[in-house]
Scaffold this motif. Structure first.
Motif, PDB file in Angstrom:
ATOM      1  N   ASP A   1       0.728  -1.394  -0.420  1.00 26.14           N
ATOM      2  CA  ASP A   1       0.028  -0.064   0.232  1.00 26.14           C
ATOM      3  C   ASP A   1       0.840   1.035  -0.008  1.00 26.14           C
ATOM      4  O   ASP A   1       1.852   1.357   1.219  1.00 26.14           O
ATOM      5  CB  ASP A   1      -1.244  -0.006   0.696  1.00 26.14           C
ATOM      6  N   SER A   2       0.333   2.003  -1.194  1.00 23.62           N
ATOM      7  CA  SER A   2       1.713   3.098  -0.945  1.00 23.62           C
ATOM      8  C   SER A   2       0.978   4.394  -1.519  1.00 23.62           C
ATOM      9  O   SER A   2       1.223   5.697  -1.597  1.00 23.62           O
ATOM     10  CB  SER A   2       2.819   3.449  -2.310  1.00 23.62           C
ATOM     11  N   ILE A   3      -0.304   4.710  -1.220  1.00 16.00           N
ATOM     12  CA  ILE A   3      -1.892   4.958  -1.357  1.00 16.00           C
ATOM     13  C   ILE A   3      -2.030   6.375  -0.340  1.00 16.00           C
ATOM     14  O   ILE A   3      -2.759   6.566  -0.007  1.00 16.00           O
ATOM     15  CB  ILE A   3      -2.248   4.242  -1.895  1.00 16.00           C
ATOM     16  N   GLY A   4      -1.948   5.250   0.755  1.00 18.21           N
ATOM     17  CA  GLY A   4      -2.299   5.837   2.474  1.00 18.21           C
ATOM     18  C   GLY A   4      -3.740   5.650   2.968  1.00 18.21           C
ATOM     19  O   GLY A   4      -4.490   4.927   3.164  1.00 18.21           O
ATOM     20  N   GLU A   5      -4.453   7.648   2.771  1.00 19.82           N
ATOM     21  CA  GLU A   5      -5.699   7.182   3.510  1.00 19.82           C
ATOM     22  C   GLU A   5      -6.495   7.319   2.975  1.00 19.82           C
ATOM     23  O   GLU A   5      -7.607   6.280   3.472  1.00 19.82           O
ATOM     24  CB  GLU A   5      -5.826   8.727   3.913  1.00 19.82           C
ATOM     25  N   ALA A   6      -6.893   6.575   1.393  1.00 19.11           N
ATOM     26  CA  ALA A   6      -7.934   6.496   0.759  1.00 19.11           C
ATOM     27  C   ALA A   6      -7.670   4.718   0.512  1.00 19.11           C
ATOM     28  O   ALA A   6      -8.819   4.437   0.072  1.00 19.11           O
ATOM     29  CB  ALA A   6      -7.913   6.625  -0.674  1.00 19.11           C
ATOM     30  N   THR A   7      -6.725   3.946   1.300  1.00 20.31           N
ATOM     31  CA  THR A   7      -7.036   2.500   1.254  1.00 20.31           C
ATOM     32  C   THR A   7      -6.319   1.983   2.233  1.00 20.31           C
ATOM     33  O   THR A   7      -6.546   0.774   2.802  1.00 20.31           O
ATOM     34  CB  THR A   7      -5.624   2.388  -0.260  1.00 20.31           C
ATOM     35  N   TRP A   8      -6.070   2.917   3.679  1.00 15.37           N
ATOM     36  CA  TRP A   8      -5.471   2.125   4.850  1.00 15.37           C
ATOM     37  C   TRP A   8      -6.332   0.560   5.737  1.00 15.37           C
ATOM     38  O   TRP A   8      -5.947  -0.610   5.967  1.00 15.37           O
ATOM     39  CB  TRP A   8      -4.855   3.565   5.313  1.00 15.37           C
TER      40      TRP A   8
ATOM     41  N   CYS B   1       4.971   2.344   1.456  1.00  8.97           N
ATOM     42  CA  CYS B   1       6.845   3.437   1.232  1.00  8.97           C
ATOM     43  C   CYS B   1       6.315   4.388   0.576  1.00  8.97           C
ATOM     44  O   CYS B   1       6.332   5.277   0.215  1.00  8.97           O
ATOM     45  CB  CYS B   1       7.283   2.423   0.046  1.00  8.97           C
ATOM     46  N   GLY B   2       4.721   4.998   1.386  1.00  6.98           N
ATOM     47  CA  GLY B   2       3.923   6.269   0.411  1.00  6.98           C
ATOM     48  C   GLY B   2       2.469   6.443   0.668  1.00  6.98           C
ATOM     49  O   GLY B   2       1.727   6.104   1.559  1.00  6.98           O
ATOM     50  N   GLY B   3       2.540   8.032   0.690  1.00 15.45           N
ATOM     51  CA  GLY B   3       0.904   7.827   0.870  1.00 15.45           C
ATOM     52  C   GLY B   3       0.272   8.661   0.571  1.00 15.45           C
ATOM     53  O   GLY B   3       0.079  10.750   0.199  1.00 15.45           O
ATOM     54  N   THR B   4      -0.027   8.388  -1.157  1.00 16.19           N
ATOM     55  CA  THR B   4      -0.008  10.458  -2.076  1.00 16.19           C
ATOM     56  C   THR B   4      -1.487   9.918  -2.586  1.00 16.19           C
ATOM     57  O   THR B   4      -1.466  11.280  -2.888  1.00 16.19           O
ATOM     58  CB  THR B   4      -0.442   8.298  -3.398  1.00 16.19           C
ATOM     59  N   SER B   5      -2.508   9.157  -1.011  1.00 12.31           N
ATOM     60  CA  SER B   5      -3.569   9.629  -1.187  1.00 12.31           C
ATOM     61  C   SER B   5      -3.874  10.901   0.133  1.00 12.31           C
ATOM     62  O   SER B   5      -5.236  11.505   0.582  1.00 12.31           O
ATOM     63  CB  SER B   5      -4.637   9.239  -1.093  1.00 12.31           C
ATOM     64  N   GLY B   6      -2.622  10.535   1.128  1.00 12.93           N
ATOM     65  CA  GLY B   6      -2.767  11.944   2.234  1.00 12.93           C
ATOM     66  C   GLY B   6      -1.826  10.491   3.095  1.00 12.93           C
ATOM     67  O   GLY B   6      -1.574   9.684   3.063  1.00 12.93           O
ATOM     68  N   PRO B   7      -1.473  11.403   3.748  1.00 11.30           N
ATOM     69  CA  PRO B   7      -0.284  10.281   4.941  1.00 11.30           C
ATOM     70  C   PRO B   7      -0.673  10.354   6.950  1.00 11.30           C
ATOM     71  O   PRO B   7      -0.347   9.715   7.068  1.00 11.30           O
ATOM     72  CB  PRO B   7       0.509  11.760   5.255  1.00 11.30           C
ATOM     73  N   LYS B   8      -2.364  10.983   6.734  1.00 16.12           N
ATOM     74  CA  LYS B   8      -2.898  10.034   8.093  1.00 16.12           C
ATOM     75  C   LYS B   8      -3.873   9.143   7.737  1.00 16.12           C
ATOM     76  O   LYS B   8      -4.548   9.200   7.612  1.00 16.12           O
ATOM     77  CB  LYS B   8      -3.636  11.680   8.134  1.00 16.12           C
ATOM     78  N   VAL B   9      -3.443   8.080   8.550  1.00 18.75           N
ATOM     79  CA  VAL B   9      -4.840   6.736   8.764  1.00 18.75           C
ATOM     80  C   VAL B   9      -4.812   7.171  10.205  1.00 18.75           C
ATOM     81  O   VAL B   9      -4.401   7.078  10.656  1.00 18.75           O
ATOM     82  CB  VAL B   9      -3.938   5.946   7.688  1.00 18.75           C
ATOM     83  N   VAL B  10      -5.800   5.405   9.644  1.00 14.73           N
ATOM     84  CA  VAL B  10      -6.369   5.190  10.872  1.00 14.73           C
ATOM     85  C   VAL B  10      -6.391   4.162  11.829  1.00 14.73           C
ATOM     86  O   VAL B  10      -6.788   3.225   9.819  1.00 14.73           O
ATOM     87  CB  VAL B  10      -7.989   5.748  11.684  1.00 14.73           C
TER      88      VAL B  10
END
Length: 345
Positions: A242-249, A265-274
């Motif tokens: 998962d290098s997408i982040g917020e949208a897929t976490w 390795c990244g967060g192309t949709s945003g860096p903050k995940v729950v």
């Protein structure tokens, strides 16, 4: 020399193709490479738009990946000589700290990337330490040599080292079409895994099947975790990339089988995940971060490139003077594979 530069942050309209001073050997271990080709990464878009806390001296030359011919070397250089065909490891470390001496260069306190912290490869020449140049294997084109390093080093460390994928395991890769995702597909298959990919484009999913994907799901029209459990007999996957982040976490966590590993390795949709910590401890999940890789891993993937076991997927080649068009295509997300700049014929 000609280079793709920025003098302010923004979109592709902020790019310039202009003359800048040509680099020269500055330290005994320096190597100046006359570049033939360079390749875009999402990192270049992030630098173009501006990264939090990063203050660049302008004009700044973009680009992490490149390949070319050694032009000049410092007196302490022993790895290469003028005239050698080389490709570049984009990560520059000090080679002297505890992490570097222990073989973990990407954990160096001064670790920097070409094009992000240092002048990059979208230029007719670049100067790097000798430890960052590797011979281009016989039979590998300039285009493939330039398109290969960053995404394959990133994906190799994620799958082979961090997640330690084993034959027979199942790997889910979000967002097929990007460079890291396509590199991860090739590497996961090489490691003997069953590979499931996702995209919102049916055309990209079809191309991924042709490259070896065992299952391909449209994440815009299906509930990926639910569909996976239907297809896999109620279980999830062993590994999620998962290098997408917020949208897929959250979906990534719901897609994991008990004991599964999620590597990012990244967060192309945003860096903050729950993260629901209850699911994490109850199902023994392992969540892993991964950035680039070390010198040993880079040598491993270059060897695999030379043996034909790994090859980059290239979407297209654009002359350096038309770099803005390549950036616009990358920003729109329409590419399938790497976008390469031809710097010299």
């Amino acid at each position: 020399m000609l280079a793709v530069t920025i003098r302010a942050h923004g979109g592709p309209e902020a790019l310039a193709v202009e003359d800048v001073p040509r680099p020269a050997v500055g330290a005994p271990g320096d190597v100046v490479v006359s570049l033939k080709a360079a390749a875009l990464n999402h990192l270049d878009l992030f630098v173009l738009r501006g990264l939090p806390g990063a203050a660049l001296p302008f004009p700044h030359v973009l680009g992490a990946d490149g390949a070319g011919v050694v032009e000049a070397v410092g007196p302490a250089v022993t790895r290469v000589k003028p005239g050698d065909r080389v490709l570049l490891n984009p990560g520059v470390s000090c080679q002297a700290c505890e992490a570097c001496l222990g073989g973990e260069q990407s954990l160096c306190a001064t670790y920097r990337l070409l094009g992000e912290h240092l002048p990059g490869t979208f230029a007719e020449a670049v100067c790097v330490p000798q430890w960052n140049v590797y011979p281009v294997p016989d039979g590998v084109s300039w285009t493939d040599a330039a398109a290969f390093p960053l995404v394959h080093l990133t994906a190799w460390r994620m799958l082979a080292t961090r997640a330690a994928v084993r034959p027979g395991e199942t790997v889910l890769i979000w967002g097929i079409g990007g460079g890291v995702a396509l590199a991860a597909l090739g590497i996961a298959k090489l490691l003997g895994a069953t590979v499931i990919v996702t995209s919102s484009s049916d055309a990209k999913l079809e191309r991924a099947r042709a490259l070896g994907a065992d299952l391909a799901l449209n994440h815009a029209s299906s509930d990926v975790p639910k569909e996976l459990r239907r297809l896999l007999g109620g279980r999830g996957v062993n590994v999620v990339v998962d290098s997408i982040g917020e949208a897929t976490w959250d979906k990534s966590l719901r897609a994991l089988a008990p004991g599964g590993r999620l590597v990012t390795c990244g967060g192309t949709s945003g860096p903050k995940v729950v993260t629901d910590v209850r699911r994490m401890f109850w199902y023994h999940y392992t969540l892993m971060g991964s950035t680039m890789g070390n010198a040993r891993e880079f040598a491993e993937i270059v060897d695999l490139l030379g043996r034909g076991a790994l090859r980059p997927v290239v979407d297209g080649v654009t002359p350096i003077r038309e770099a803005r068009h390549a950036f616009e295509r990358l920003a729109a997300g329409g590419q399938f594979g790497k976008l390469v700049l031809e710097i010299a014929a």
